[in-house]
Motif scaffolding. Sequence first.
Motif, PDB file in Angstrom:
ATOM      1  N   ASN A 160       1.130  -1.081  -0.193  1.00 25.82           N
ATOM      2  CA  ASN A 160      -0.109   0.490  -0.579  1.00 25.82           C
ATOM      3  C   ASN A 160       0.845   1.110  -0.316  1.00 25.82           C
ATOM      4  OD1 ASN A 160      -3.693  -0.087   0.168  1.00 25.82           O
ATOM      5  ND2 ASN A 160      -2.369  -2.242   1.244  1.00 25.82           N
ATOM      6  N   GLU A 161       2.225   0.941   0.685  1.00 33.12           N
ATOM      7  CA  GLU A 161       2.547   2.021   0.585  1.00 33.12           C
ATOM      8  C   GLU A 161       3.543   2.678  -0.820  1.00 33.12           C
ATOM      9  OE1 GLU A 161       4.034   4.441   3.042  1.00 33.12           O
ATOM     10  OE2 GLU A 161       4.143   2.735   4.890  1.00 33.12           O
ATOM     11  N   THR A 187      -5.439  -5.714   0.308  1.00 32.70           N
ATOM     12  CA  THR A 187      -6.454  -5.136  -0.366  1.00 32.70           C
ATOM     13  C   THR A 187      -7.328  -5.250   1.855  1.00 32.70           C
ATOM     14  OG1 THR A 187      -7.077  -7.940  -0.066  1.00 32.70           O
ATOM     15  CG2 THR A 187      -7.048  -6.250  -1.707  1.00 32.70           C
ATOM     16  N   LYS A 188      -6.447  -5.976   2.667  1.00 35.00           N
ATOM     17  CA  LYS A 188      -6.509  -5.930   3.657  1.00 35.00           C
ATOM     18  C   LYS A 188      -7.326  -4.383   4.477  1.00 35.00           C
ATOM     19  CE  LYS A 188      -5.882  -7.880   8.725  1.00 35.00           C
ATOM     20  NZ  LYS A 188      -6.516  -9.128   8.150  1.00 35.00           N
ATOM     21  N   LYS A 189      -6.037  -3.469   3.883  1.00 34.83           N
ATOM     22  CA  LYS A 189      -6.812  -2.332   3.801  1.00 34.83           C
ATOM     23  C   LYS A 189      -6.585  -1.504   2.818  1.00 34.83           C
ATOM     24  CE  LYS A 189      -4.874  -1.474   8.673  1.00 34.83           C
ATOM     25  NZ  LYS A 189      -4.136  -0.958   9.512  1.00 34.83           N
ATOM     26  N   LEU A 190      -7.174  -1.502   2.297  1.00 38.78           N
ATOM     27  CA  LEU A 190      -7.444  -1.184   0.230  1.00 38.78           C
ATOM     28  C   LEU A 190      -7.396   0.295   0.242  1.00 38.78           C
ATOM     29  CD1 LEU A 190      -8.336  -2.441  -1.777  1.00 38.78           C
ATOM     30  CD2 LEU A 190     -10.708  -1.616  -2.057  1.00 38.78           C
ATOM     31  N   HIS A 191      -6.580   0.842  -1.063  1.00 40.73           N
ATOM     32  CA  HIS A 191      -5.276   2.120  -0.735  1.00 40.73           C
ATOM     33  C   HIS A 191      -6.708   2.512  -2.116  1.00 40.73           C
ATOM     34  CE1 HIS A 191      -3.472   5.386  -2.508  1.00 40.73           C
ATOM     35  NE2 HIS A 191      -2.831   5.141  -1.304  1.00 40.73           N
ATOM     36  N   ILE A 197      -7.351  -6.767  -8.558  1.00 37.25           N
ATOM     37  CA  ILE A 197      -6.446  -7.224  -8.571  1.00 37.25           C
ATOM     38  C   ILE A 197      -6.207  -8.446  -9.264  1.00 37.25           C
ATOM     39  CG2 ILE A 197      -5.106  -6.511  -5.923  1.00 37.25           C
ATOM     40  CD1 ILE A 197      -6.984  -9.265  -5.419  1.00 37.25           C
ATOM     41  N   VAL A 198      -5.337  -9.187  -9.928  1.00 40.05           N
ATOM     42  CA  VAL A 198      -5.327 -10.703 -10.478  1.00 40.05           C
ATOM     43  C   VAL A 198      -4.506 -11.895  -9.598  1.00 40.05           C
ATOM     44  CG1 VAL A 198      -4.903 -11.303 -13.277  1.00 40.05           C
ATOM     45  CG2 VAL A 198      -5.431  -9.560 -13.066  1.00 40.05           C
ATOM     46  N   PRO A 199      -4.624 -11.878  -8.700  1.00 37.34           N
ATOM     47  CA  PRO A 199      -3.927 -13.069  -8.056  1.00 37.34           C
ATOM     48  C   PRO A 199      -4.224 -14.603  -9.294  1.00 37.34           C
ATOM     49  CG  PRO A 199      -6.178 -13.008  -7.213  1.00 37.34           C
ATOM     50  CD  PRO A 199      -6.346 -11.718  -8.060  1.00 37.34           C
ATOM     51  N   ASP A 237     -13.301  -8.112   6.505  1.00 39.00           N
ATOM     52  CA  ASP A 237     -12.413  -7.824   6.088  1.00 39.00           C
ATOM     53  C   ASP A 237     -13.039  -7.384   4.625  1.00 39.00           C
ATOM     54  OD1 ASP A 237      -9.817  -6.870   7.868  1.00 39.00           O
ATOM     55  OD2 ASP A 237      -9.632  -8.691   7.908  1.00 39.00           O
ATOM     56  N   PHE A 238     -12.937  -9.207   3.857  1.00 39.87           N
ATOM     57  CA  PHE A 238     -13.090  -9.065   2.409  1.00 39.87           C
ATOM     58  C   PHE A 238     -14.867  -8.366   2.206  1.00 39.87           C
ATOM     59  CE2 PHE A 238     -10.950 -13.141   3.672  1.00 39.87           C
ATOM     60  CZ  PHE A 238     -10.188 -13.268   1.993  1.00 39.87           C
ATOM     61  N   SER A 239     -15.367  -8.340   3.183  1.00 43.80           N
ATOM     62  CA  SER A 239     -16.526  -7.576   2.900  1.00 43.80           C
ATOM     63  C   SER A 239     -16.713  -6.017   2.329  1.00 43.80           C
ATOM     64  CB  SER A 239     -17.604  -7.568   3.852  1.00 43.80           C
ATOM     65  OG  SER A 239     -16.989  -6.168   4.441  1.00 43.80           O
ATOM     66  N   LYS A 240     -14.998  -5.513   2.751  1.00 42.78           N
ATOM     67  CA  LYS A 240     -14.599  -4.332   2.271  1.00 42.78           C
ATOM     68  C   LYS A 240     -14.048  -3.893   0.763  1.00 42.78           C
ATOM     69  CE  LYS A 240     -14.347  -3.226   7.056  1.00 42.78           C
ATOM     70  NZ  LYS A 240     -12.952  -2.387   8.069  1.00 42.78           N
ATOM     71  N   ILE A 241     -13.875  -5.429  -0.208  1.00 46.62           N
ATOM     72  CA  ILE A 241     -13.585  -5.358  -0.890  1.00 46.62           C
ATOM     73  C   ILE A 241     -13.904  -5.239  -1.699  1.00 46.62           C
ATOM     74  CG2 ILE A 241     -11.176  -7.053  -2.870  1.00 46.62           C
ATOM     75  CD1 ILE A 241     -10.648  -8.404  -0.066  1.00 46.62           C
TER      76      ILE A 241
END
Length: 578
Positions: free
Chosen positions: A116-117, A148-152, A158-160, A256-260
């Motif tokens: 994220n930085e 994505t845990k703290k989404l910027h 994302i394509v994991p 946390d997934f609800s915010k992605i």
Amino acid sequence: MRNFFLLVFLCLLTSNFSFAQQAQKKQNLDHYIIQDSLLIHTKDGAQISALTVRKKDFTGKLPALLTFTVYARKSDIQKAIESADKGYVGVIAYTRGKRYSSSMFTPYEYDGADANEVIDWISKQSWSNQKVGMYGGSYSGFTQWAATKKLHPALKTIVPSASAAPGLDFPMTNNVFMSFTFPWTYYVSNNQFLDEVDYNNHTLWNSVNEKWFQQGKAYTQLDSLAGRPANTLFRKWLAHPSYDQYWQNMIPYKNDFSKINIPVLTTTGYYDGGQITALYYLREHYKYNPKANHYLVIGPYGHFGSQGFPATVYNGYKLDSVANLPIHTVIYQWFDYILKDGIKPAILKDKINYQVMGANQWKHAPSLAKMGNDSLTFYLSKEMNKSDYLLTSTKPKEGFIPQTIDFKDRSDTHSYYWARNITYDTLYHNGQFYMSEPLKEPIELTGAFTGKMRVSINKKDMDYSVALFELTPEGKYFYLSYFMGRASYAESPSVRKLLTPNKQTALPFSNTYLTSKKLNKGSRIVIIVNINKSSNEQINYGTGKDVNKETIADSGEPLQIKWFTDSYIKLPVWRAKK
């Protein structure tokens, strides 16, 4: 088998191979603006080494494609050049302590915050249009989810691919630590790039595993058996055998997934070691965010193929022609679709896109649950067909089949992993072998098999496996999927619940590998049920103590297991409507 596991080791955790493989060509570097020695400083004072590449002939603002990885290679610039050639700014950044970073090397723990930085730094550059996409496989798949845990706000997609998930598939799977993770710690930490010489010393690592197995030492002693100082990283991991807060802090967990709320494209394979966690992310994303915009592409691919360019033949299996999908191309099509308002990749006809082996067909479903429309249940019967126990579709009379494992006897091994090949003429094993009657009609096995083992053992714990095959009418065994895990974590990977000796216990399992294959009329379902006893993973002696500290002196009397006949497996299937 031991050399094979080193190959699995390489396949499971070496990221970005397929991307770099396609980009290794001479470039006229005069066409690019290259910054290859950037140091981005984090809020807590660490350094993140990064490089960027953009085309000189474009002066506007552009979206950026970021790979965040632990695998520092001097050839990485080629991946960034490819992104620049496709109309993006290519950015590669590294775990703190890697490449030119002077910070302490710490894999996994800070990658989400550090990514994220980097995204924040990208968004503030004069060439940035504040749109960032992330991609990459294995460890680089993990870092995307960590970010994505703290989404910027600048991270738009994302394509994991073949994503790792610390604590869930590495360094342990279903709470069982795997020996191939031990050499990896030296591979990535011996220097600021990669120690290929040490890592590829198969003679050394095979001998360490064999010495540990034969001497019956505690698992924490692998470093001393290798003649090296205490491996603080490996021992830190071993101190967390449950999926506890240490692991949960590294990636999104529960709510946390609800915010992605950004679009996601996941790619993996039926034979990708990272599949169960790639699908873990997908399931959790939809569980906590039912409106998630998350797509899946999955086929008969291994770890590398699912990241970029599938081989036409994988472990002896010739892929159906339609399975030869250039995933690398699909990934860039996805970025054009999301970041440049392009056309959605043609393969994405629904949220779940999967290739049916043997049918030469891609199918599409709105969810994992909707891949199938029926199920087959088979019980572990005491009845026999010649030398094999029967899998029966009707619940048999109460009874059990005994099995004995003597952990003191190191003249044999018990293992669960079969993917060194896909097809076999014969299955050599020392587990419990069960076979169904021939199927009366063709059917499509589609999804992840589940089950419940009802057992009684004379100890407090065990590590066991269920390997799934099709026996074709031609007499070939086709490897489909497997489960391997620790009995005491059957109900939750976060809470250990020991078994009561000599008391019946139900062990539900579901964390298996998804597959899709057309099964012909006359095929049989085969499973091998076994106990772990090999040099390739921990040995659980069943005392109920910390398995990492158990030794052969703890083995006591042989493990006595009763596999009760109400144990079963359930296969998700799709039946054609008549």
